[in-house]
Scaffold this motif. Structure first.
Motif, mmCIF file in Angstrom:
data_model
loop_
_atom_site.group_PDB
_atom_site.id
_atom_site.type_symbol
_atom_site.label_atom_id
_atom_site.label_comp_id
_atom_site.label_asym_id
_atom_site.label_seq_id
_atom_site.Cartn_x
_atom_site.Cartn_y
_atom_site.Cartn_z
ATOM 1 N N UNK A 1 -1.447 -0.784 9.788
ATOM 2 C CA UNK A 1 -2.119 -2.032 10.130
ATOM 3 C C UNK A 1 -1.212 -3.224 9.834
ATOM 4 N N UNK A 2 -1.461 -4.304 10.559
ATOM 5 C CA UNK A 2 -0.919 -5.604 10.178
ATOM 6 C C UNK A 2 -1.937 -6.273 9.259
ATOM 7 N N UNK A 3 -3.213 -6.152 9.631
ATOM 8 C CA UNK A 3 -4.327 -6.574 8.788
ATOM 9 C C UNK A 3 -5.440 -5.560 8.931
ATOM 10 N N UNK A 4 -6.150 -5.320 7.847
ATOM 11 C CA UNK A 4 -7.270 -4.386 7.900
ATOM 12 C C UNK A 4 -8.074 -4.487 6.615
ATOM 13 N N UNK A 5 -9.328 -4.022 6.663
ATOM 14 C CA UNK A 5 -10.194 -4.085 5.501
ATOM 15 C C UNK A 5 -10.165 -2.769 4.740
ATOM 16 N N UNK A 6 -10.066 -2.888 3.419
ATOM 17 C CA UNK A 6 -10.170 -1.730 2.555
ATOM 18 C C UNK A 6 -11.553 -1.688 1.940
ATOM 19 N N UNK A 7 -12.133 -0.507 1.855
ATOM 20 C CA UNK A 7 -13.451 -0.338 1.233
ATOM 21 C C UNK A 7 -13.296 0.537 -0.002
ATOM 22 N N UNK A 8 -14.362 0.662 -0.756
ATOM 23 C CA UNK A 8 -14.328 1.473 -1.967
ATOM 24 C C UNK A 8 -13.886 2.899 -1.621
ATOM 25 N N UNK A 9 -12.801 3.355 -2.254
ATOM 26 C CA UNK A 9 -12.290 4.699 -2.011
ATOM 27 C C UNK A 9 -11.195 4.786 -0.968
ATOM 28 N N UNK A 10 -10.850 3.666 -0.329
ATOM 29 C CA UNK A 10 -9.795 3.691 0.686
ATOM 30 C C UNK A 10 -8.444 4.037 0.052
ATOM 31 N N UNK A 11 -7.610 4.703 0.863
ATOM 32 C CA UNK A 11 -6.230 4.972 0.455
ATOM 33 C C UNK A 11 -5.322 4.011 1.196
ATOM 34 N N UNK A 12 -4.560 3.247 0.434
ATOM 35 C CA UNK A 12 -3.649 2.261 1.001
ATOM 36 C C UNK A 12 -2.231 2.800 0.924
ATOM 37 N N UNK A 13 -1.449 2.579 1.985
ATOM 38 C CA UNK A 13 -0.081 3.063 2.022
ATOM 39 C C UNK A 13 0.916 1.935 2.078
ATOM 40 N N UNK A 14 1.921 1.983 1.188
ATOM 41 C CA UNK A 14 3.002 0.999 1.170
ATOM 42 C C UNK A 14 4.313 1.772 1.169
ATOM 43 N N UNK A 15 4.987 1.843 2.330
ATOM 44 C CA UNK A 15 6.147 2.713 2.437
ATOM 45 C C UNK A 15 5.705 4.147 2.197
ATOM 46 N N UNK A 16 6.363 4.849 1.229
ATOM 47 C CA UNK A 16 6.013 6.239 0.910
ATOM 48 C C UNK A 16 5.005 6.331 -0.230
ATOM 49 N N UNK A 17 4.551 5.206 -0.762
ATOM 50 C CA UNK A 17 3.612 5.199 -1.885
ATOM 51 C C UNK A 17 2.180 5.106 -1.382
ATOM 52 N N UNK A 18 1.274 5.833 -2.073
ATOM 53 C CA UNK A 18 -0.150 5.787 -1.741
ATOM 54 C C UNK A 18 -0.913 5.256 -2.945
ATOM 55 N N UNK A 19 -1.891 4.389 -2.641
ATOM 56 C CA UNK A 19 -2.660 3.720 -3.686
ATOM 57 C C UNK A 19 -4.146 3.815 -3.343
ATOM 58 N N UNK A 20 -4.971 4.203 -4.340
ATOM 59 C CA UNK A 20 -6.418 4.270 -4.114
ATOM 60 C C UNK A 20 -7.065 2.959 -4.538
ATOM 61 N N UNK A 21 -7.905 2.408 -3.646
ATOM 62 C CA UNK A 21 -8.646 1.186 -3.924
ATOM 63 C C UNK A 21 -10.041 1.562 -4.403
ATOM 64 N N UNK A 22 -10.461 1.021 -5.530
ATOM 65 C CA UNK A 22 -11.798 1.295 -6.065
ATOM 66 C C UNK A 22 -12.460 -0.004 -6.482
ATOM 67 N N UNK A 23 -13.732 -0.128 -6.168
ATOM 68 C CA UNK A 23 -14.532 -1.256 -6.634
ATOM 69 C C UNK A 23 -15.364 -0.777 -7.810
#
Length: 445
Positions: free
Chosen positions: A91-113
């Motif tokens: 994405x260029x822009x997108x919404x993350x929700x509780x439990x989404x997995x975000x990717x930055x290059x080869x790194x993965x990050x879990x978003x939690x509220x």
């Protein structure tokens, strides 16, 4: 939605209750690292100073940002080399929700509220300096400005064109300890590149062709007070190291001088550009960015606080009569239908565009009418070009025709750029300083 912010109270003991968000690295060299915050904006990247600092070599210096909005958390890529993902979708822009997995290059990050909430303070008054607004977004901004005004910290103001960044800088000055001292404004985007250094630091007599006398620069003029650099992102790269030195050492050297002069200034800068993207693109120095971003202020666009529309209209109504030198006239609130029409508009030019609408309404009818928002474009289309004055000498007739062309072109170009003068100049392929000169000549705002 689960990421929504909630207003606890709208009065003196008010605060904004915000769900905390946690970012936890699940894949990559920094697996296990996590940050938890209720800040409005979180930045992710490999540069020190990001909220989540990643050592992954596939991550850019300023890779992405996560912005808290009413509907949740919006993830925005900052021009990274290897892209940003939300649940495996780039994405260029997108919404993350509780439990989404975000990717930055080869790194993965879990978003939690998380259930924990922070209560952010709101300013008790719907005004701060010349700024007005009773919405939670504006009163949270006022509370932040009140805290920063009590310090001498360098502040970087971000926001779209027309949101009132200069008023924010002026309010910081007026509410601070330097209020009785000079407030000096420099528009970096309107100064020819070869004159920027002289404008900021001054010059000695004979320093260059045309330097017939010595001149103090903006830093010296602001001594004891506040120096505000508007559109700091337009500064040429060659000048940026000298500005950095001046900020760090509070010393300036005039062009053509061998010695430094000490200055005592509070420094505030503003930009409509994202300087982190400019850093990634090699257009802005990273060390200068961090030196500016000691205190960060983000001015919301008008569309993000439309509940302030009625208050702003009333404020601008009274201000317009004073500015035009007209006898004050009682304000009559627009009807629900008119207010609904105004609320549905995009307001790409933000409060500046709203001000123009009020001025046009006062000048043309004396009442607020949504039909006047697009009046200039419609008028030019309806009336067409002026009649060719064959009764005039050729030169005068040509000048009259050119005057009309410039007015129509400037108004429509500026409107298409949402009131953003820098964008307008780029799209028109005309030097920004010349565009500003033409806008002033034809009183186009």
């Amino acid at each position: 939605m689960s990421g929504r912010t909630e207003l606890i109270s709208a009065h003196a003991s008010s605060g904004l209750a915000v769900r905390r968000v946690t970012l936890e690295v699940t894949t990559g060299p920094d697996a296990g690292t996590q940050v938890s915050s209720s800040a409005e904006k979180l930045t992710i990247g490999s540069a020190p100073g990001n909220d989540l600092v990643l050592t992954d070599p596939t991550v850019s210096r300023f890779h992405a940002e996560l912005v808290r909005e009413r509907g949740g958390y919006r993830l925005r890529d900052l021009g990274s080399t290897n892209g940003t993902q939300v649940d495996q979708v780039r994405v260029v822009e997108g919404y993350g929700v509780d439990g989404s997995t975000l990717g930055f290059g080869a790194t993965r990050v879990r978003l939690s509220l998380v259930a924990e909430q922070d209560v952010l303070p709101l300013h008790p008054e719907p005004r701060f300096g010349k700024l007005v607004g009773e919405s939670a977004a504006m009163r949270a901004l006022f509370a932040q400005l009140a805290r920063l005004a009590a310090t001498d910290a360098t502040v970087l103001i971000e926001g779209e064109s027309g949101t009132g960044k200069e008023l924010v800088a002026e309010a910081l000055h007026q509410h601070g300890a330097r209020a009785s001292r000079p407030f000096v404004v420099v528009d970096c985007g309107s100064i020819p590149g070869e004159l920027v250094e002289s404008e900021l630091f001054g010059h000695e007599k004979g320093a260059f062709t045309g330097a017939t006398h010595e001149r103090r620069g903006a830093f010296e003029a602001a001594h004891g007070g506040t120096l505000f650099l508007d559109e700091v992102g337009e500064l040429p790269l060659a000048v940026q190291p000298k500005l950095l030195r001046a900020l760090e050492r509070r010393q300036v050297k005039r062009v053509g001088s061998d010695g430094y002069r000490s200055v005592d200034v509070r420094f505030v800068a503003a930009t409509h550009r994202d300087l982190r993207q400019a850093v990634n693109a090699g257009q802005f120095r990273e060390d200068l960015y961090f030196r500016l971003a000691v205190g960060m202020v983000r001015v919301p666009p008008l569309r993000a606080h439309l509940e302030d529309l009625s208050l702003l209209l009333e404020h601008l109504w009274a201000e317009t009569f004073r500015a035009l030198g007209l006898p004050a006239r009682p304000y009559t609130a627009p009807g629900l239908e008119t207010l609904h029409q105004l609320s549905a508009l995009p307001w790409r030019g933000n409060v500046r565009e709203l001000r123009n609408f009020v001025e046009r309404s006062v000048a043309l009818s004396g009442a607020l009418d949504a039909s006047f928002v697009q009046a200039p474009a419609r008028e030019s289309a309806a009336t067409g070009a002026p009649t060719v004055r064959v009764d005039l000498p050729y030169k005068e007739a040509k000048e009259a025709w050119l005057e009309h062309f410039e007015q129509v072109y400037l108004r429509q170009r500026l409107s298409a750029a949402g009131g953003n003068v820098s964008q307008m100049a780029r799209e028109a392929e005309v030097d920004r300083a010349h565009v500003i000169k033409l806008l002033r000549k034809h009183a186009v705002r």
